[in-house]
Scaffold this motif. Structure first.
Motif, short mmCIF file in Angstrom:
data_model
loop_
_atom_site.label_atom_id
_atom_site.label_comp_id
_atom_site.label_asym_id
_atom_site.label_seq_id
_atom_site.Cartn_x
_atom_site.Cartn_y
_atom_site.Cartn_z
N THR A 1 50.61 29.86 33.75
CA THR A 1 50.38 31.17 34.90
C THR A 1 49.99 32.02 35.63
O THR A 1 50.18 33.52 35.90
CB THR A 1 48.13 30.46 34.09
N ARG A 2 50.56 31.62 36.27
CA ARG A 2 51.38 31.50 37.98
C ARG A 2 52.64 32.77 37.38
O ARG A 2 52.10 33.70 38.11
CB ARG A 2 51.89 30.92 38.84
N TRP A 3 53.55 33.15 36.76
CA TRP A 3 54.47 33.62 36.28
C TRP A 3 53.74 34.79 35.62
O TRP A 3 54.10 36.35 36.05
CB TRP A 3 55.09 32.83 35.09
N LEU A 4 53.13 34.43 35.10
CA LEU A 4 52.43 35.91 34.23
C LEU A 4 51.70 36.99 35.09
O LEU A 4 51.70 38.40 34.94
CB LEU A 4 52.00 35.17 32.69
N VAL A 5 50.77 35.89 36.17
CA VAL A 5 50.31 36.99 37.17
C VAL A 5 50.81 37.98 37.97
O VAL A 5 50.88 38.96 38.36
CB VAL A 5 49.25 35.71 37.90
N SER A 6 51.92 37.52 37.93
CA SER A 6 53.42 38.09 39.29
C SER A 6 53.80 39.07 38.52
O SER A 6 54.34 39.72 39.12
CB SER A 6 54.32 36.74 39.33
N LEU A 7 54.47 38.73 36.83
CA LEU A 7 54.07 40.17 36.04
C LEU A 7 53.26 40.87 36.07
O LEU A 7 53.46 41.65 35.49
CB LEU A 7 55.08 39.53 35.19
N GLY A 8 52.10 40.67 36.43
CA GLY A 8 50.85 41.37 35.97
C GLY A 8 50.51 41.57 34.49
O GLY A 8 49.87 42.25 34.09
N ARG A 9 50.88 40.64 34.11
CA ARG A 9 50.30 40.50 32.59
C ARG A 9 49.54 39.23 32.68
O ARG A 9 49.71 37.68 32.22
CB ARG A 9 51.48 39.38 31.87
N THR A 10 48.05 39.01 32.94
CA THR A 10 46.92 38.40 33.30
C THR A 10 45.77 38.88 31.66
O THR A 10 45.20 38.19 31.40
CB THR A 10 46.13 39.12 34.37
N GLY A 11 46.18 39.58 31.24
CA GLY A 11 45.52 39.44 29.13
C GLY A 11 45.45 38.25 28.88
O GLY A 11 44.75 38.47 28.11
N GLN A 12 47.52 37.89 28.53
CA GLN A 12 47.53 36.44 27.98
C GLN A 12 45.80 35.04 28.54
O GLN A 12 45.71 34.48 27.27
CB GLN A 12 48.73 36.10 28.12
N TRP A 13 46.46 35.08 29.44
CA TRP A 13 45.44 33.59 29.82
C TRP A 13 45.04 34.12 30.55
O TRP A 13 44.25 32.52 31.98
CB TRP A 13 46.85 32.91 29.96
N GLY A 14 44.76 35.41 31.42
CA GLY A 14 43.80 34.87 32.82
C GLY A 14 44.12 34.79 34.18
O GLY A 14 46.25 34.99 34.65
N THR A 15 43.85 34.46 35.31
CA THR A 15 44.60 34.04 36.05
C THR A 15 44.02 32.67 36.69
O THR A 15 44.59 32.08 38.10
CB THR A 15 44.07 35.51 37.34
N ALA A 16 43.33 31.84 35.96
CA ALA A 16 42.56 30.68 37.03
C ALA A 16 43.08 29.85 36.37
O ALA A 16 44.11 29.88 35.18
CB ALA A 16 41.38 30.67 36.35
N PRO A 17 43.70 28.46 36.86
CA PRO A 17 44.03 27.46 36.57
C PRO A 17 43.63 26.67 34.96
O PRO A 17 43.24 27.11 35.01
CB PRO A 17 44.68 26.76 38.30
N HIS A 18 44.77 26.59 33.99
CA HIS A 18 43.93 25.97 33.29
C HIS A 18 43.78 24.52 33.20
O HIS A 18 42.63 24.00 32.68
CB HIS A 18 45.77 25.55 32.39
N SER A 19 44.46 23.61 34.60
CA SER A 19 43.42 22.53 35.18
C SER A 19 42.23 22.60 35.89
O SER A 19 41.55 21.48 35.85
CB SER A 19 44.87 21.77 36.19
#
Length: 328
Positions: free
Chosen positions: A180-198
């Motif tokens: 998720t952090r990797w996706l956020v760093s790419l600006g791709r927040t649509g897939q899993w959002g920004t909140a940690p799964h844990s």
């Protein structure tokens, strides 16, 4: 057989062996034009002197073997060069060793695959494009085969996949959080959002359920978790199965090992599980938003996109998804 790095004194011999193999020292692979004589080299030699040459480039995608040639066949020079390239990549912290060859090169394909390499991609028409830059490339190659395409091969990562018990749930959550952090760093927040799964009780319960019922699997490199797979039945938000199947409910990999073939290894394990259960179809769904990059990745793994769908979100928007299928 001894393998060493090439030096400046090897250059006349390097030029001669490359010219003997390719007519010139310029090679065109992967839509790139390179002078192989200017690349880094490994040289295999025996008591008589140099007998084999490997040129390579190292970068973010790993170590690419650009050319490999021997002046004397069947004395182990090619095998020694590939082994040395793998050792060099490991010492340099590069997790992938790969190369490109042409569709006619049956002898090379046999050689590479017998030494553990696998075909991971096909590039249709790549040789036709290369011919625009290097007109000397013939229309037909070895065995009279029409020369059109390139095949990409790599050594698969030494991944082990084992059942993930309840004790591995924190490790899988950590993988998901990192992804998720990797996706956020790419600006791709649509897939899993920004909140940690844990921090999501629903995700933790889901993983716990999969682990408790034998549906969760963990990929490891040198004993370290680098990926996870969950398989079972299809979720209720996708079209129901019309024939016996195994459904991929989760696939996540450690992005620091990008290019190591972890996702492919996990899907291979899912295919083995499907065959073992007597089913001939594998299905998966994924995020289909943005540029559909994830859909494209599954298609390159041999899946076919079938049913698009959307999941309503609490904020009134919809999460775009795509179901994909593969016959085993």
């Amino acid at each position: 057989m001894f393998v060493r790095s090439g030096t400046g004194t090897d250059l006349p011999w390097i030029n001669s062996i490359l010219t003997a193999s390719y007519g010139v020292t310029t090679v065109v692979t992967g839509d790139r034009i390179r002078n192989a004589a200017e690349l880094a080299t490994l040289v295999a030699e025996n008591a008589t002197g140099p007998v084999g040459l490997l040129t390579y480039e190292a970068g973010p995608e790993g170590l690419e073997v650009v050319t490999i040639d021997t002046s004397i066949r069947r004395i182990g020079a090619g095998t020694a060069l590939l082994s040395a390239a793998r050792d060099l990549a490991a010492r340099s912290g590069l997790r992938r060793v790969w190369l490109i060859t042409t569709n006619d090169n049956l002898d090379a394909l046999r050689f590479y695959q017998r030494r553990g390499m696998r075909i991971v991609r096909v590039h249709p028409g790549a040789v036709d494009r290369a011919r625009l830059h290097k007109p000397a490339i013939p229309a037909a190659g070895s065995y009279g085969i029409a020369l059109h395409d390139e095949l990409e091969l790599e050594f698969p990562a030494a991944v082990s996949v084992r059942p993930a018990g309840l004790g591995t749930v924190p490790a899988v959550l950590s993988l998901l959080d990192a992804a998720t952090r990797w996706l956020v760093s790419l600006g791709r927040t649509g897939q899993w959002g920004t909140a940690p799964h844990s921090a999501n009780p629903r995700r933790r319960a889901q993983l716990t359920s999969w682990a408790a019922t034998g549906g969760l699997w963990l990929a490891e490199l040198s004993g370290r978790p680098v990926g996870a797979l969950a398989v079972g039945t299809a979720p209720d938000y996708v079209p129901a199965a019309t024939e016996p199947e195994l459904y991929v409910n989760l696939l996540v990999t450690d992005r620091t090992h990008r290019g190591a073939g972890l996702g492919t290894a996990l899907l291979d394990h899912a295919r083995v599980l499907a065959v073992g259960r007597g089913v001939e179809r594998l299905r998966v769904d994924c995020y289909a938003g943005d540029d559909r990059a994830l859909v494209g990745w599954y298609e390159r793994q041999g899946f076919t996109a079938t049913d698009p769908f959307a999941v309503a979100l609490p904020d009134g928007t919809a999460w775009p998804g795509q179901v994909l299928t593969q016959s085993i």
